[in-house]
Design a protein around this motif. Structure first.
Motif, PDB file in Angstrom:
ATOM      1  N   ALA A   1       0.822  -1.215   0.000  1.00  0.00           N
ATOM      2  CA  ALA A   1       0.000   0.000   0.000  1.00  0.00           C
ATOM      3  C   ALA A   1       0.855   1.263   0.000  1.00  0.00           C
ATOM      4  O   ALA A   1       1.580   1.542   0.947  1.00  0.00           O
ATOM      5  N   GLY A   2       0.772   2.013  -1.100  1.00  0.00           N
ATOM      6  CA  GLY A   2       1.590   3.208  -1.254  1.00  0.00           C
ATOM      7  C   GLY A   2       1.483   4.187  -0.096  1.00  0.00           C
ATOM      8  O   GLY A   2       2.489   4.730   0.357  1.00  0.00           O
ATOM      9  N   HIS A   3       0.280   4.390   0.395  1.00  0.00           N
ATOM     10  CA  HIS A   3       0.143   5.450   1.402  1.00  0.00           C
ATOM     11  C   HIS A   3       0.613   5.019   2.784  1.00  0.00           C
ATOM     12  O   HIS A   3       1.020   5.854   3.593  1.00  0.00           O
ATOM     13  N   VAL A   4       0.592   3.725   3.045  1.00  0.00           N
ATOM     14  CA  VAL A   4       1.189   3.240   4.287  1.00  0.00           C
ATOM     15  C   VAL A   4       2.695   3.504   4.244  1.00  0.00           C
ATOM     16  O   VAL A   4       3.304   3.967   5.214  1.00  0.00           O
ATOM     17  N   CYS A   5       3.293   3.243   3.071  1.00  0.00           N
ATOM     18  CA  CYS A   5       4.741   3.449   2.930  1.00  0.00           C
ATOM     19  C   CYS A   5       5.107   4.940   2.874  1.00  0.00           C
ATOM     20  O   CYS A   5       6.253   5.292   3.151  1.00  0.00           O
ATOM     21  N   THR A   6       4.153   5.792   2.520  1.00  0.00           N
ATOM     22  CA  THR A   6       4.393   7.235   2.593  1.00  0.00           C
ATOM     23  C   THR A   6       4.847   7.590   3.998  1.00  0.00           C
ATOM     24  O   THR A   6       5.741   8.403   4.203  1.00  0.00           O
ATOM     25  N   VAL A   7       4.222   6.948   4.986  1.00  0.00           N
ATOM     26  CA  VAL A   7       4.587   7.188   6.383  1.00  0.00           C
ATOM     27  C   VAL A   7       5.797   6.353   6.773  1.00  0.00           C
ATOM     28  O   VAL A   7       6.779   6.855   7.301  1.00  0.00           O
ATOM     29  N   MET A   8       5.735   5.033   6.501  1.00  0.00           N
ATOM     30  CA  MET A   8       6.707   4.108   7.085  1.00  0.00           C
ATOM     31  C   MET A   8       7.964   3.901   6.246  1.00  0.00           C
ATOM     32  O   MET A   8       8.936   3.335   6.734  1.00  0.00           O
ATOM     33  N   GLY A   9       7.941   4.289   4.970  1.00  0.00           N
ATOM     34  CA  GLY A   9       9.099   4.022   4.123  1.00  0.00           C
ATOM     35  C   GLY A   9       9.129   2.567   3.699  1.00  0.00           C
ATOM     36  O   GLY A   9       8.148   1.830   3.834  1.00  0.00           O
ATOM     37  N   LEU A  10      10.293   2.137   3.191  1.00  0.00           N
ATOM     38  CA  LEU A  10      10.377   0.819   2.565  1.00  0.00           C
ATOM     39  C   LEU A  10      11.025  -0.238   3.455  1.00  0.00           C
ATOM     40  O   LEU A  10      10.971  -1.425   3.175  1.00  0.00           O
ATOM     41  N   GLY A  11      11.651   0.221   4.552  1.00  0.00           N
ATOM     42  CA  GLY A  11      12.537  -0.627   5.363  1.00  0.00           C
ATOM     43  C   GLY A  11      11.954  -1.952   5.805  1.00  0.00           C
ATOM     44  O   GLY A  11      12.654  -2.954   5.883  1.00  0.00           O
ATOM     45  N   GLU A  12      10.640  -1.994   6.102  1.00  0.00           N
ATOM     46  CA  GLU A  12      10.070  -3.221   6.658  1.00  0.00           C
ATOM     47  C   GLU A  12       9.810  -4.274   5.593  1.00  0.00           C
ATOM     48  O   GLU A  12       9.567  -5.432   5.907  1.00  0.00           O
ATOM     49  N   TYR A  13       9.828  -3.886   4.317  1.00  0.00           N
ATOM     50  CA  TYR A  13       9.321  -4.789   3.288  1.00  0.00           C
ATOM     51  C   TYR A  13      10.381  -5.651   2.601  1.00  0.00           C
ATOM     52  O   TYR A  13      10.099  -6.751   2.166  1.00  0.00           O
ATOM     53  N   GLN A  14      11.607  -5.133   2.513  1.00  0.00           N
ATOM     54  CA  GLN A  14      12.673  -5.930   1.881  1.00  0.00           C
ATOM     55  C   GLN A  14      12.893  -7.261   2.611  1.00  0.00           C
ATOM     56  O   GLN A  14      12.933  -8.316   1.979  1.00  0.00           O
ATOM     57  N   PRO A  15      12.975  -7.235   3.978  1.00  0.00           N
ATOM     58  CA  PRO A  15      13.145  -8.517   4.682  1.00  0.00           C
ATOM     59  C   PRO A  15      11.978  -9.474   4.433  1.00  0.00           C
ATOM     60  O   PRO A  15      12.177 -10.685   4.312  1.00  0.00           O
ATOM     61  N   LEU A  16      10.762  -8.937   4.323  1.00  0.00           N
ATOM     62  CA  LEU A  16       9.595  -9.793   4.056  1.00  0.00           C
ATOM     63  C   LEU A  16       9.712 -10.452   2.683  1.00  0.00           C
ATOM     64  O   LEU A  16       9.451 -11.644   2.517  1.00  0.00           O
ATOM     65  N   ALA A  17      10.123  -9.656   1.690  1.00  0.00           N
ATOM     66  CA  ALA A  17      10.270 -10.194   0.336  1.00  0.00           C
ATOM     67  C   ALA A  17      11.305 -11.309   0.318  1.00  0.00           C
ATOM     68  O   ALA A  17      11.121 -12.356  -0.311  1.00  0.00           O
ATOM     69  N   GLN A  18      12.405 -11.106   1.051  1.00  0.00           N
ATOM     70  CA  GLN A  18      13.474 -12.102   1.078  1.00  0.00           C
ATOM     71  C   GLN A  18      13.037 -13.364   1.807  1.00  0.00           C
ATOM     72  O   GLN A  18      13.216 -14.471   1.336  1.00  0.00           O
ATOM     73  N   ARG A  19      12.453 -13.157   2.993  1.00  0.00           N
ATOM     74  CA  ARG A  19      12.117 -14.310   3.836  1.00  0.00           C
ATOM     75  C   ARG A  19      11.082 -15.205   3.162  1.00  0.00           C
ATOM     76  O   ARG A  19      11.179 -16.420   3.199  1.00  0.00           O
ATOM     77  N   TRP A  20      10.078 -14.576   2.541  1.00  0.00           N
ATOM     78  CA  TRP A  20       8.999 -15.379   1.964  1.00  0.00           C
ATOM     79  C   TRP A  20       9.178 -15.594   0.462  1.00  0.00           C
ATOM     80  O   TRP A  20       8.317 -16.170  -0.187  1.00  0.00           O
ATOM     81  N   LYS A  21      10.281 -15.069  -0.060  1.00  0.00           N
ATOM     82  CA  LYS A  21      10.574 -15.242  -1.493  1.00  0.00           C
ATOM     83  C   LYS A  21       9.391 -14.786  -2.355  1.00  0.00           C
ATOM     84  O   LYS A  21       8.931 -15.515  -3.250  1.00  0.00           O
ATOM     85  N   VAL A  22       8.881 -13.593  -2.051  1.00  0.00           N
ATOM     86  CA  VAL A  22       7.795 -13.024  -2.856  1.00  0.00           C
ATOM     87  C   VAL A  22       8.163 -11.614  -3.304  1.00  0.00           C
ATOM     88  O   VAL A  22       8.697 -10.831  -2.518  1.00  0.00           O
ATOM     89  N   PRO A  23       7.895 -11.287  -4.572  1.00  0.00           N
ATOM     90  CA  PRO A  23       8.063  -9.903  -4.976  1.00  0.00           C
ATOM     91  C   PRO A  23       7.059  -9.005  -4.245  1.00  0.00           C
ATOM     92  O   PRO A  23       5.897  -9.388  -4.092  1.00  0.00           O
ATOM     93  N   ILE A  24       7.536  -7.851  -3.773  1.00  0.00           N
ATOM     94  CA  ILE A  24       6.637  -6.872  -3.168  1.00  0.00           C
ATOM     95  C   ILE A  24       6.880  -5.551  -3.894  1.00  0.00           C
ATOM     96  O   ILE A  24       8.029  -5.088  -3.967  1.00  0.00           O
ATOM     97  N   VAL A  25       5.824  -4.960  -4.432  1.00  0.00           N
ATOM     98  CA  VAL A  25       5.977  -3.687  -5.126  1.00  0.00           C
ATOM     99  C   VAL A  25       5.083  -2.639  -4.462  1.00  0.00           C
ATOM    100  O   VAL A  25       3.857  -2.801  -4.408  1.00  0.00           O
ATOM    101  N   VAL A  26       5.708  -1.613  -3.924  1.00  0.00           N
ATOM    102  CA  VAL A  26       4.961  -0.500  -3.329  1.00  0.00           C
ATOM    103  C   VAL A  26       4.285   0.265  -4.471  1.00  0.00           C
ATOM    104  O   VAL A  26       4.953   0.698  -5.414  1.00  0.00           O
TER     105      VAL A  26
END
Ligand code: SF4
Lengths: 94, 360
Positions: B192-217
């Motif tokens: 969700a773009g607007h959630v990341c407007t506040v939180m940035g991208l930092g939390e999502y890279q580890p999720l993409a790696q751990r679960w082996k899923v592409p995540i696109v803000v």
């Protein structure tokens, strides 16, 4: 409530503190009071995104333009490769 | 309007559709977490334009839908007290609790005001010193900064009659929960773009790696949504999984650090119950001890609330992507926006409401 559309900053109060920084933003003509505490770098004329009364980010004009330009050019190359009759299955967006 | 028309341009939309079509070779399930994006996909007819190999699954990103019935009951109970003015976003009004909705509480005499921002509630508190003002703080990371700000404004000006009933939930723990489900069918995410407007991208890279899923803000306009889908599909077809940011014009790497700081000042993270889904660890925001006088749950003491009753609503299955709204046996029959059985039928971010509104 997570949705927001870009609005243009039209005024900012000169006095502000950590929790109060009023300004006004126009959303296509509808003007709303907005708190700028989290975006003190905003200037009049900037486009900003506002969530439930609080400005949270600026729209980066350069990035906005780059994305559109990139997508436009990407399409150009593809158009040359894709025969038009193959496109007919898809409804065009109105 | 600037930055809207360009991102709804039909020529660009069609170019993106062609590109997606020429990229996809296998079947993929992509979840858009955010209910606002679900509405965009349905409203603009994008679901019907995508190649059949791409299945969009509508995630739990509807804050109203995941707010537990018990909390709605609490809000109702508070609103019926003669000394309380209960303030809420309009979305919450018709959502059924265990017995009635806030709208029905209003008909019973509850003083319930619909606001656009919690900062307005602080003003109401200022102007009504004889009343207790409670703001029903529902939302994801996007709306949390405004709620934190409202608490700090009240604190700074010594207002004693303001408090928040916090129902805040967080996106990354929900993605974690969805991916931990052994039955999950999700191959990639639009974040969700607007959630990341506040939180940035930092939390999502580890999720993409751990679960082996592409995540696109991703943003919310048709061009944004389609570019996000294209980016996910491109990664999936290449066997890649990392974080990408489609919404660069709005979302910076670090989000809004000032907003994050203030949210952390007022709230702490704890496990929270999600309606229809169950408890998710460290997924909720709760008012810190220091600001306990601004926490409605503490201020009004033990409120007598019952656990969620058995319900016929299939919202959990809808939000986990197990069924589409029209597959629910009650969709459009027993459950309509006028007489909803569940929250997703009334919220402006609910998947059932989107299907009902735009496809019926
Ligand atoms: S259609 Fe109604 S009952 Fe069925 S899942 Fe949606 S909100 Fe619940």
């Amino acid at each position: 409530m997570c949705l927001a559309i870009p609005g243009k900053v039209i005024s900012l109060e000169p006095d502000f503190d950590e929790v109060n920084y009023p300004g006004k933003v126009s959303f296509g003509g509808i003007v709303r009071e907005v708190n700028f505490c989290f975006l003190p770098e905003a200037e009049i004329g900037d486009y900003v995104l506002v969530h439930v009364g609080v400005a949270l980010s600026k729209v980066d004009e350069n990035e906005a333009m780059l994305t559109l330009k990139y997508l436009d050019e990407m399409g150009e190359l593809d158009d040359l490769k894709t025969p038009p009759e193959k496109l007919g299955e898809w409804n065009e967006i109105s | 309007m600037k930055y809207l028309d360009e991102y709804r341009d039909s020529a660009l939309v069609n170019k993106l559709l062609r590109k997606i079509r020429s990229t996809v070779t296998r079947e993929w399930n992509i979840m858009e977490v955010c209910g606002g994006q679900t509405h965009g996909l349905v409203r603009h007819g994008i679901l019907d334009m995508l190649p059949p190999k791409i299945r969009m699954i509508h995630g739990p990103g509807c804050p109203v839908c995941v707010t537990p019935a018990e909390l709605i009951d609490t809000a109702i109970e508070l609103s019926l007290r003669s000394d309380v003015i209960l303030c809420s976003y309009g979305d919450m009004l018709r959502v059924p609790g265990n017995t009635i909705s806030l709208q029905q509480a209003r008909a019973k005499g509850g003083d319930i005001r619909i606001l656009y921002s919690p900062l307005e509630a602080v003003n109401i508190a200022r102007n009504n010193p004889g009343k207790e003002i409670v703001f029903f703080a529902v939302g994801f990371e996007t709306t949390a900064p405004a709620n934190a700000l409202s608490v700090l404004q009240a604190w700074q000006s010594g207002l004693k009659n303001y408090s928040v009933l916090s129902a805040h939930v967080l996106v990354p723990p929900a993605i974690e929960a969805i991916m931990s489900d052994p039955e999950t069918v999700i191959n990639g995410f639009l974040a969700a773009g607007h959630v990341c407007t506040v939180m940035g991208l930092g939390e999502y890279q580890p999720l993409a790696q751990r679960w082996k899923v592409p995540i696109v803000v991703t943003g919310f306009e048709p061009v944004d949504l389609l570019e996000g889908i294209l980016m996910v599909v491109t990664q999936l077809e290449k066997g890649e999984y990392h974080l990408e940011n489609q919404y660069r014009r709005v979302v910076g790497k670090d989000g809004n650090p000032k907003a994050i700081e203030l949210v952390n000042k007022v709230f702490e993270h704890r496990a929270r119950e999600w309606r229809g889904i169950g408890e998710i660890p460290v997924s909720g925001l709760f008012v810190r001890e220091k600001y306990k006088d601004y926490d409605a749950l503490r201020k009004f003491g033990e409120i007598n609330i019952q656990a969620e009753k058995q319900t016929e609503c299939r919202s959990g299955d809808v939000m986990k992507g197990k069924i589409k709204p029209p597959d629910c046996p009650h969709f459009g029959t027993k459950c309509t926006p006028e007489f909803p059985l569940g929250a997703p039928m009334v919220s402006s971010e609910g998947a059932c409401a989107a299907y009902y509104q735009y496809t019926q």
